[in-house]
Design a protein around this motif. Structure first.
Motif, PDB file in Angstrom:
ATOM      1  N   ARG A 172      27.431  -5.431   8.180  1.00 37.72           N
ATOM      2  CA  ARG A 172      26.656  -4.993   9.349  1.00 37.72           C
ATOM      3  C   ARG A 172      25.335  -5.759   9.441  1.00 37.72           C
ATOM      4  N   THR A 173      24.657  -5.920   8.302  1.00 34.35           N
ATOM      5  CA  THR A 173      23.351  -6.578   8.298  1.00 34.35           C
ATOM      6  C   THR A 173      23.461  -8.045   8.681  1.00 34.35           C
ATOM      7  N   CYS A 175      25.807  -9.261  10.724  1.00 37.65           N
ATOM      8  CA  CYS A 175      26.247  -9.360  12.133  1.00 37.65           C
ATOM      9  C   CYS A 175      25.221  -8.802  13.123  1.00 37.65           C
ATOM     10  N   ALA A 176      24.534  -7.732  12.729  1.00 37.99           N
ATOM     11  CA  ALA A 176      23.704  -6.983  13.677  1.00 37.99           C
ATOM     12  C   ALA A 176      22.682  -7.847  14.429  1.00 37.99           C
ATOM     13  N   PRO A 177      21.960  -8.766  13.745  1.00 44.36           N
ATOM     14  CA  PRO A 177      20.945  -9.524  14.492  1.00 44.36           C
ATOM     15  C   PRO A 177      21.528 -10.362  15.625  1.00 44.36           C
ATOM     16  N   TYR A 179      24.349  -9.549  17.505  1.00 44.84           N
ATOM     17  CA  TYR A 179      24.681  -8.618  18.595  1.00 44.84           C
ATOM     18  C   TYR A 179      23.413  -8.039  19.224  1.00 44.84           C
ATOM     19  N   TYR A 180      22.388  -7.847  18.395  1.00 43.50           N
ATOM     20  CA  TYR A 180      21.093  -7.347  18.894  1.00 43.50           C
ATOM     21  C   TYR A 180      20.548  -8.283  19.961  1.00 43.50           C
ATOM     22  N   ARG A 181      20.601  -9.598  19.707  1.00 47.36           N
ATOM     23  CA  ARG A 181      20.144 -10.564  20.718  1.00 47.36           C
ATOM     24  C   ARG A 181      21.035 -10.534  21.957  1.00 47.36           C
ATOM     25  N   PHE A 183      23.254  -8.199  23.122  1.00 49.32           N
ATOM     26  CA  PHE A 183      23.540  -6.986  23.897  1.00 49.32           C
ATOM     27  C   PHE A 183      22.380  -5.998  23.964  1.00 49.32           C
ATOM     28  N   VAL A 184      21.279  -6.271  23.287  1.00 50.43           N
ATOM     29  CA  VAL A 184      20.136  -5.349  23.370  1.00 50.43           C
ATOM     30  C   VAL A 184      18.908  -6.085  23.919  1.00 50.43           C
ATOM     31  N   THR A 185      18.364  -7.030  23.146  1.00 46.87           N
ATOM     32  CA  THR A 185      17.103  -7.641  23.577  1.00 46.87           C
ATOM     33  C   THR A 185      17.322  -8.714  24.651  1.00 46.87           C
ATOM     34  N   GLY A 186      18.546  -9.269  24.722  1.00 43.46           N
ATOM     35  CA  GLY A 186      18.801 -10.320  25.696  1.00 43.46           C
ATOM     36  C   GLY A 186      18.162 -11.644  25.321  1.00 43.46           C
ATOM     37  N   GLU A 187      17.766 -11.796  24.056  1.00 44.44           N
ATOM     38  CA  GLU A 187      17.214 -13.085  23.608  1.00 44.44           C
ATOM     39  C   GLU A 187      18.357 -14.089  23.449  1.00 44.44           C
ATOM     40  N   ARG A 196      20.047 -17.542   9.734  1.00 44.99           N
ATOM     41  CA  ARG A 196      19.079 -16.615   9.143  1.00 44.99           C
ATOM     42  C   ARG A 196      19.706 -15.262   8.818  1.00 44.99           C
ATOM     43  N   ALA A 200      19.639 -13.621   5.228  1.00 37.05           N
ATOM     44  CA  ALA A 200      18.955 -12.338   5.027  1.00 37.05           C
ATOM     45  C   ALA A 200      19.891 -11.320   4.382  1.00 37.05           C
TER      46      ALA A 200
ATOM     47  N   LEU B 128      20.702  -2.163  30.414  1.00 36.07           N
ATOM     48  CA  LEU B 128      21.734  -3.137  30.075  1.00 36.07           C
ATOM     49  C   LEU B 128      22.715  -3.330  31.221  1.00 36.07           C
ATOM     50  N   THR B 138      14.200  -7.258  28.020  1.00 37.40           N
ATOM     51  CA  THR B 138      13.873  -8.408  27.163  1.00 37.40           C
ATOM     52  C   THR B 138      12.356  -8.505  26.986  1.00 37.40           C
ATOM     53  N   PHE B 141      11.140  -5.705  24.605  1.00 39.96           N
ATOM     54  CA  PHE B 141      11.353  -5.993  23.176  1.00 39.96           C
ATOM     55  C   PHE B 141      10.431  -7.114  22.704  1.00 39.96           C
ATOM     56  N   ALA B 176      17.501  -4.399  14.038  1.00 39.19           N
ATOM     57  CA  ALA B 176      18.823  -4.707  14.596  1.00 39.19           C
ATOM     58  C   ALA B 176      19.935  -3.763  14.127  1.00 39.19           C
ATOM     59  N   PRO B 177      20.004  -3.423  12.819  1.00 36.12           N
ATOM     60  CA  PRO B 177      21.128  -2.578  12.400  1.00 36.12           C
ATOM     61  C   PRO B 177      21.132  -1.199  13.080  1.00 36.12           C
ATOM     62  N   TYR B 180      22.347  -1.852  16.669  1.00 37.27           N
ATOM     63  CA  TYR B 180      23.764  -2.244  16.542  1.00 37.27           C
ATOM     64  C   TYR B 180      24.646  -0.997  16.508  1.00 37.27           C
ATOM     65  N   ALA B 204      14.897  -9.443   2.004  1.00 36.97           N
ATOM     66  CA  ALA B 204      15.145 -10.767   2.560  1.00 36.97           C
ATOM     67  C   ALA B 204      13.832 -11.511   2.801  1.00 36.97           C
ATOM     68  N   ALA B 209      13.968 -15.607   3.005  1.00 38.55           N
ATOM     69  CA  ALA B 209      15.070 -15.883   3.932  1.00 38.55           C
ATOM     70  C   ALA B 209      14.574 -16.181   5.348  1.00 38.55           C
ATOM     71  N   PHE B 210      13.310 -15.830   5.639  1.00 38.19           N
ATOM     72  CA  PHE B 210      12.812 -16.032   7.008  1.00 38.19           C
ATOM     73  C   PHE B 210      11.778 -17.149   7.088  1.00 38.19           C
TER      74      PHE B 210
END
Lengths: 212, 212
Positions: A172-173, A175-177, A179-181, A183-187, A196, A200, B128, B138, B141, B176-177, B180, B204, B209-210
């Protein structure tokens, strides 16, 4: 359009609970109808998706579609069920880092493919807009998470992550970032985001952040 | 319903580009209308949201709503703009771990509050579904990420994470998680998920990692 005669004959014999033999006529109808659903979704989107257009595109009578799938939302739900049924090659490179990178890369490539990227995107957007399809989406992710978790289970066996690591949570960790871009934040979803996210999830797993 | 006379007078003087003095009449109308939009969204959801009902609830004439916001999607977009404008107390506990836990806990509490949790949930679902509101989402966020990133910037200054750490990406990884689960997989959002997301982002970040 394919010859509809055999399908028409079949329709008249289909009960509400058709026998679904793999490779049988029922399976062939399902393939034709779900392929048509995806193609229509790509062409017109969820808002203008109709059973009539899917029927015309697949060559299957719309009465059959209503009887077997209930309507557009049932069709989208079954596309997701079929996607979850289709086996995919879970990476097994021998390293958790490379396996996680392979997983986030598959997601990145799938959604950013200039030719086909709109298909999974439209499918998920559609599924998020219908409670019936949303339940199928939850099932789809449960299956995918379960398969992908194997890369973590193997890594724990190799000593790359601590005993007791929640394998699905590592997935999940990772994949989530992405899908977050999407379907959520639209980035925008850029390649570095996939890189990354894998790094992470790896670092957090190694540090024991997912130990139950 | 509040007395509509003063608002009716005001409407006739409102141009297309009203002067928006903080605390002025234009600001009071905006507050009433956006509060009514949120209340309607909580009561009936996006599919049955209408400018007429928002007008009735706020006591502002619907012609004003159409002129100033264009319609339902413009109203949702402005709710998000207002949310982004409202200051919130970014945690500053002196520890990156505690700050990240505070951030994921705010999200967890916001979405699972039995009384008010449906409001942010409905708002994001609505945003959305409209491209105009999605653009506002967007922006929302972007603002929130930028504010929350301060906890990482301070941590880097204290030596808790390496120089060159992408502060916003640490925040994205922590948040994100949760989103998600809520808006993609449809899995339940439990407290342990908020806890794990903060721990994973911390581990992370500490592991570099970032680092850009």
């Amino acid at each position: 359009m394919p010859d509809r005669q055999p399908l028409k004959q079949l329709e008249s014999t289909l009960s509400d609970e058709p026998i679904r033999r793999p490779g049988g006529r029922s399976a062939r109808i399902r393939t034709a109808v779900l392929d048509a659903t995806l193609a229509e979704l790509a062409d017109v989107g969820y808002d203008r998706l109709t059973v009539e257009a899917i029927a015309a595109r697949s060559g299957v009578h719309k009465a059959t579609l209503y009887r077997r799938w209930g309507g557009v939302d049932g069709l989208i739900a079954d596309v997701l069920v079929r996607s979850a049924e289709q086996p995919w090659q879970v990476p097994d490179t021998g390293s958790l880092r490379d396996d996680l990178h392979a997983i986030t890369r598959v997601i990145y490539m799938g959604f950013t493919d200039p030719e086909h990227g709109a298909v999974p995107r439209n499918l998920i957007v559609a599924a998020l807009r219908s409670s019936q399809a949303a339940r199928a989406l939850t099932g789809f992710f449960e299956t995918q998470h379960g398969l992908a978790a194997e890369v973590v289970t193997r890594a724990v066996r190799r000593g790359e992550a601590p005993e007791g690591t929640d394998a699905v949570d590592v997935v999940r960790t990772a994949c989530a970032p992405l899908y977050y871009r999407l379907f959520v934040t639209g980035e925008p979803l850029e390649e570095v985001a996939a890189h990354r996210a894998a790094e992470a999830a790896l670092a957090a797993a190694q540090a024991g952040a997912f130990v139950r």
